[in-house]
Design an enzyme around this catalytic site. Structure first.
Site, PDB file in Angstrom:
ATOM      1  N   LEU A  49       0.899  -1.129  -0.009  1.00  0.00           N
ATOM      2  CA  LEU A  49       0.123   0.000   0.031  1.00  0.00           C
ATOM      3  C   LEU A  49       0.776   1.268  -0.059  1.00  0.00           C
ATOM      4  O   LEU A  49       1.103   1.859   1.035  1.00  0.00           O
ATOM      5  CB  LEU A  49      -0.778  -0.029   1.233  1.00  0.00           C
ATOM      6  CG  LEU A  49      -2.304  -0.207   0.907  1.00  0.00           C
ATOM      7  CD1 LEU A  49      -3.312  -0.096   2.112  1.00  0.00           C
ATOM      8  CD2 LEU A  49      -3.080   0.525  -0.466  1.00  0.00           C
ATOM      9  N   HIS A  50       1.186   1.809  -1.317  1.00  0.00           N
ATOM     10  CA  HIS A  50       2.322   2.526  -1.286  1.00  0.00           C
ATOM     11  C   HIS A  50       1.699   4.031  -0.812  1.00  0.00           C
ATOM     12  O   HIS A  50       2.368   4.662   0.099  1.00  0.00           O
ATOM     13  CB  HIS A  50       2.822   3.031  -2.797  1.00  0.00           C
ATOM     14  CG  HIS A  50       3.191   1.691  -3.388  1.00  0.00           C
ATOM     15  ND1 HIS A  50       4.399   1.054  -3.448  1.00  0.00           N
ATOM     16  CD2 HIS A  50       2.676   1.112  -4.443  1.00  0.00           C
ATOM     17  CE1 HIS A  50       4.706  -0.045  -4.020  1.00  0.00           C
ATOM     18  NE2 HIS A  50       3.324   0.090  -4.838  1.00  0.00           N
ATOM     19  N   ASP A  51       0.822   4.369  -1.313  1.00  0.00           N
ATOM     20  CA  ASP A  51       0.489   6.045  -1.100  1.00  0.00           C
ATOM     21  C   ASP A  51      -0.032   6.139   0.263  1.00  0.00           C
ATOM     22  O   ASP A  51       0.124   7.528   0.635  1.00  0.00           O
ATOM     23  CB  ASP A  51      -0.540   6.380  -2.293  1.00  0.00           C
ATOM     24  CG  ASP A  51       0.540   6.414  -3.803  1.00  0.00           C
ATOM     25  OD1 ASP A  51      -0.383   6.422  -4.557  1.00  0.00           O
ATOM     26  OD2 ASP A  51       1.529   6.546  -3.789  1.00  0.00           O
ATOM     27  N   THR A 107       0.835   5.718   3.063  1.00  0.00           N
ATOM     28  CA  THR A 107       1.950   6.041   3.868  1.00  0.00           C
ATOM     29  C   THR A 107       2.204   7.367   4.067  1.00  0.00           C
ATOM     30  O   THR A 107       2.718   8.054   4.918  1.00  0.00           O
ATOM     31  CB  THR A 107       3.288   5.180   3.359  1.00  0.00           C
ATOM     32  OG1 THR A 107       3.842   5.701   1.995  1.00  0.00           O
ATOM     33  CG2 THR A 107       3.254   3.786   3.451  1.00  0.00           C
TER      34      THR A 107
END
Ligand code: RIB
Ligand code: CA
Length: 319
Positions: A245-247, A249
């Site tokens: 879940l990149h974004d 963060t």
């Protein structure tokens, strides 16, 4: 509707939704610690027309048709657009069917919204939160250099060090799509906090972490649909236990910064070499005399991250 508090941090989300961007937008709209002044869409995962549409779809999933959504740049500063339908699907938001959005796109260009907002809000009170290629941010800085010193901070998702690259052997997608824009941003002197793949690849959406979303009505079903689609690419490529879940963060950092750890180092962007174009050359071990310019994160408390996500997104459920 989540009401911003007097202590809310004013932010502009710059984004190319993208299922992971979408979860980041939901987290922001569900958190009183941040006050979303507007969302500027940029071409990236899919062309601009789709990222603008997807940003509105996400706001409507959150019941926030009041959010100001703007269309930004439709191509990188120097080169042709490279998209990532192989990861996000043709729509950019595959995984669950959502209705065509009814909320408006603002008339103003996204870059003008960034410039005007930085000029009108008190200096040092607006944080920029890019979750896609940095085209809009860099274009704003080039068109209106006076706004650079007025930015409170940029917290962005992009780049990599130990994880190196996800779109080429050397580069992460957001930086790779527009390295010239990234070079402008990383040399701007703005306070910079970076969420690279080294952090986001530790934020894996395992089936266990999706369990709380099963009891969140429509918004939970939407998140599960997005994650089930989005995770395929990384599971096939890395054999990982789920999609990263990149974004989200970026937003989680604004809410609970202690969840993350990293180093204040120099990060330079490769723009010349065809082989390593878009690489974030991160001086993690301090072996150069290049001045530090970014808080480059290396780790996060993944359980705390997912606990925050499920706690906050649960507040958005309507049915
Ligand atoms: O490399 C991951 C980044 O590229 C994320 O922001 C994802 O949404 C894509 O834009
Ligand atoms: Ca993105």
């Amino acid at each position: 509707m989540t009401q911003a508090t007097p202590l809310s941090r004013k932010i502009i989300i710059d984004t190319d939704p993208g299922q992971d961007d979408a979860v980041g937008i939901l987290l922001a709209l569900a958190s009183p610690e941040v006050d979303v002044l507007g969302i500027t869409a940029v071409a990236g995962n899919v062309p601009l027309a789709l990222t603008v549409k997807n940003a509105r779809k996400v706001c409507e999933v959150a019941g926030r048709g009041d959010v100001l959504v703007f269309a930004g740049c439709d191509k990188p500063i120097a080169k042709a657009l490279i998209t990532a339908e192989h990861v996000h699907g043709k729509s950019g938001l595959d995984g669950i069917e959502l209705p065509e959005p009814e909320m408006p796109v603002q008339d103003k260009h996204g870059v003008d919204f960034i410039i005007d907002t930085l000029r009108s809000e008190p200096s040092g009170t607006v944080t920029l939160c890019p979750m896609g290629p940095l085209t809009n941010i860099a274009t704003a800085f080039e068109r209106a250099p006076d706004v650079i010193e007025r930015v409170q901070e940029i917290v962005l998702m992009g780049g990599a060090y130990f994880e190196v690259g996800n779109i080429t052997p050397a580069a992460e997608f957001n930086i790779y799509v527009d390295p010239e824009a990234a070079d402008i941003v990383f040399k701007s002197g703005v306070k910079l906090t970076v969420m690279p793949l080294d952090v986001t690849h530790k934020a894996l959406v395992t089936q266990e972490r999706l369990i709380p979303f099963k009891d969140m009505g429509h918004v939970g079903a939407v998140v599960i649909g997005w994650m089930d689609f989005f995770e395929r690419f990384d599971i096939e490529k890395y054999g990982s236990a789920g999609g990263p879940l990149h974004d989200p963060t970026v937003i989680a950092y604004l809410i609970k910064p202690d969840m993350f750890s990293g180093r204040f180092i120099n990060v330079a962007i490769e723009t010349q070499s065809e082989l390593t174009r878009g690489m974030t050359v991160a001086d993690w071990w301090g072996v150069t005399d290049r001045a530090p310019n970014a808080m480059f994160m290396g780790d996060l408390d993944a359980d705390a991250f997912f606990a925050l996500l499920s706690e906050r997104i649960a507040t958005l459920q309507t049915t």
